[in-house]
Write a protein that holds these residues in place. Structure first.
Motif, short mmCIF file in Angstrom:
data_model
loop_
_atom_site.label_atom_id
_atom_site.label_comp_id
_atom_site.label_asym_id
_atom_site.label_seq_id
_atom_site.Cartn_x
_atom_site.Cartn_y
_atom_site.Cartn_z
N TYR A 196 0.82 -1.22 0.00
CA TYR A 196 0.00 0.00 0.00
C TYR A 196 0.85 1.27 0.00
O TYR A 196 0.68 2.15 -0.84
N LEU A 249 -1.17 15.06 1.99
CA LEU A 249 -1.07 14.67 3.41
C LEU A 249 -0.28 15.71 4.19
O LEU A 249 -0.64 16.04 5.32
N GLY A 294 -10.53 6.19 9.25
CA GLY A 294 -9.98 5.40 8.15
C GLY A 294 -8.48 5.61 8.09
O GLY A 294 -7.92 5.96 7.04
N THR A 295 -7.83 5.37 9.22
CA THR A 295 -6.41 5.71 9.36
C THR A 295 -5.50 4.87 8.47
O THR A 295 -4.39 5.27 8.15
N PHE A 345 -16.28 4.11 11.26
CA PHE A 345 -16.63 5.49 11.62
C PHE A 345 -18.08 5.82 11.27
O PHE A 345 -18.55 6.90 11.56
N ALA A 371 -8.35 10.99 5.39
CA ALA A 371 -7.72 11.07 4.07
C ALA A 371 -8.14 9.86 3.25
O ALA A 371 -7.88 8.72 3.64
N SER A 397 -10.76 8.28 2.88
CA SER A 397 -11.59 7.26 3.52
C SER A 397 -13.08 7.60 3.40
O SER A 397 -13.91 6.71 3.38
C1 SAM Z 1 -7.64 4.42 0.76
S1 SAM Z 1 -7.44 3.99 2.44
C2 SAM Z 1 -6.75 5.51 3.09
C3 SAM Z 1 -5.87 5.26 4.28
C4 SAM Z 1 -5.12 6.46 4.83
N1 SAM Z 1 -6.01 7.43 5.44
C5 SAM Z 1 -4.26 7.11 3.78
O1 SAM Z 1 -4.42 8.31 3.52
O2 SAM Z 1 -3.37 6.45 3.22
C6 SAM Z 1 -9.08 4.06 3.10
C7 SAM Z 1 -9.15 3.47 4.51
O3 SAM Z 1 -10.46 3.73 5.06
C8 SAM Z 1 -10.88 2.56 5.74
N2 SAM Z 1 -12.35 2.58 5.84
C9 SAM Z 1 -13.27 2.58 4.83
N3 SAM Z 1 -14.52 2.64 5.33
C10 SAM Z 1 -14.40 2.68 6.69
C11 SAM Z 1 -15.33 2.77 7.77
N4 SAM Z 1 -16.64 2.83 7.55
N5 SAM Z 1 -14.84 2.82 9.03
C12 SAM Z 1 -13.51 2.77 9.28
N6 SAM Z 1 -12.58 2.68 8.30
C13 SAM Z 1 -13.01 2.65 7.02
C14 SAM Z 1 -10.34 1.42 4.89
O4 SAM Z 1 -10.29 0.20 5.62
C15 SAM Z 1 -8.97 1.96 4.53
O5 SAM Z 1 -7.96 1.60 5.44
#
Ligand code: SAM
Length: 227
Positions: A14, A29, A49-50, A100, A114, A116
């Motif tokens: 990733y 970021l 969505g860390t 979330f 970010a 998410s």
């Molecule tokens: C594209 S990644 C972005 C990760 C990080 N914030 C970044 O900027 O690299 C999106 C993240 O959001 C998380 N995600 C999506 N829907 C979510 C939810 N409803 N609750 C918590 N996490 C969620 C995913 O599991 C994923 O790790």
């Protein structure tokens, strides 16, 4: 859906691949980390969505006494984040496997997200999330959001999507670039920037567009001290 199947990569790839998928990823970021500008010495930041913790780490660097709670539903992504954030040796860092979109959000001085929130598919659900963010924030707190938020005019929308394809073509074949974008477009929902601003304002936030380029933007939405 797990991040690995959504992006069609292994989670261990990733951090190496995300900037090939998203133009200006690192710049956005770092703009988001700089947009916090905390007034308190030890603010609590909740990162929605860390993922692998890339933004969370930048926040911890930008806010030396800041505390952080990272929420994510994907255990594999959280495992990478745990490793990355452990290396910072910072106390007050907590990662939780939690959606979330469900249940109350922790009380916070800042909420960040970010790439998410494009997983939220309808306007109703997104406004509801923004309402819950407003409730969770202390007065004068703020939410910083980084995502694909394209222009709403169809001509501009089309040209910015073409720019995104050109970025992907710098790393992948033309066919793979188009396949990636159409697969993500089926699973994600990119609300135009003007609609994002309107949704945040509808629940009482004061919104600043901190950064914008092509389809991407960084927003800072502040909860007024006196609503
Ligand atoms: C594209 S990644 C972005 C990760 C990080 N914030 C970044 O900027 O690299 C999106 C993240 O959001 C998380 N995600 C999506 N829907 C979510 C939810 N409803 N609750 C918590 N996490 C969620 C995913 O599991 C994923 O790790």
């Amino acid at each position: 859906m797990s991040v690995a199947s959504h992006l069609r990569i292994r989670v261990t790839e990733y951090d190496r691949k995300i900037h090939t998928f998203i133009p200006y990823y690192r710049e956005m970021l770092s703009v988001a980390a700089g947009a916090l500008q905390p007034r308190l010495t030890s603010p609590l930041i909740v990162d929605l969505g860390t993922g692998t913790g890339a933004l969370a780490k930048l926040y911890l660097e930008a806010v030396p006494a800041g505390r952080l709670i990272g929420l994510d539903t994907d255990s594999e992504m959280l495992a990478v984040a745990a490793q990355r954030l452990r290396a910072t040796q910072r106390p007050g860092v907590e990662l939780k496997k939690k959606s979330f979109t469900r249940g109350a959000l922790p009380r916070a001085n800042y909420i960040t997200a970010a790439f998410s929130l494009h997983h939220i598919k309808t306007r109703g659900l997104k406004v509801r999330l923004y309402q819950r963010c407003m409730e969770a924030l202390h007065a004068d707190g703020a939410m910083v959001s980084v995502d694909c938020m394209p222009p709403s005019h169809p001509d501009l929308h089309a040209s910015t999507m073409q720019a995104w394809i050109r970025h992907l073509e710098g790393h992948y074949s033309s066919r793979d670039a188009n396949d990636h974008l159409s697969a993500w477009a089926k699973e994600d929902r990119y609300f135009p920037l003007d609609q994002e601003v309107e949704m945040l304002r509808s629940v009482g936030f004061k919104v600043e567009i901190v950064w914008r380029r092509e389809s991407f933007a960084v927003l800072r939405a502040t909860k007024p001290r006196h609503p």
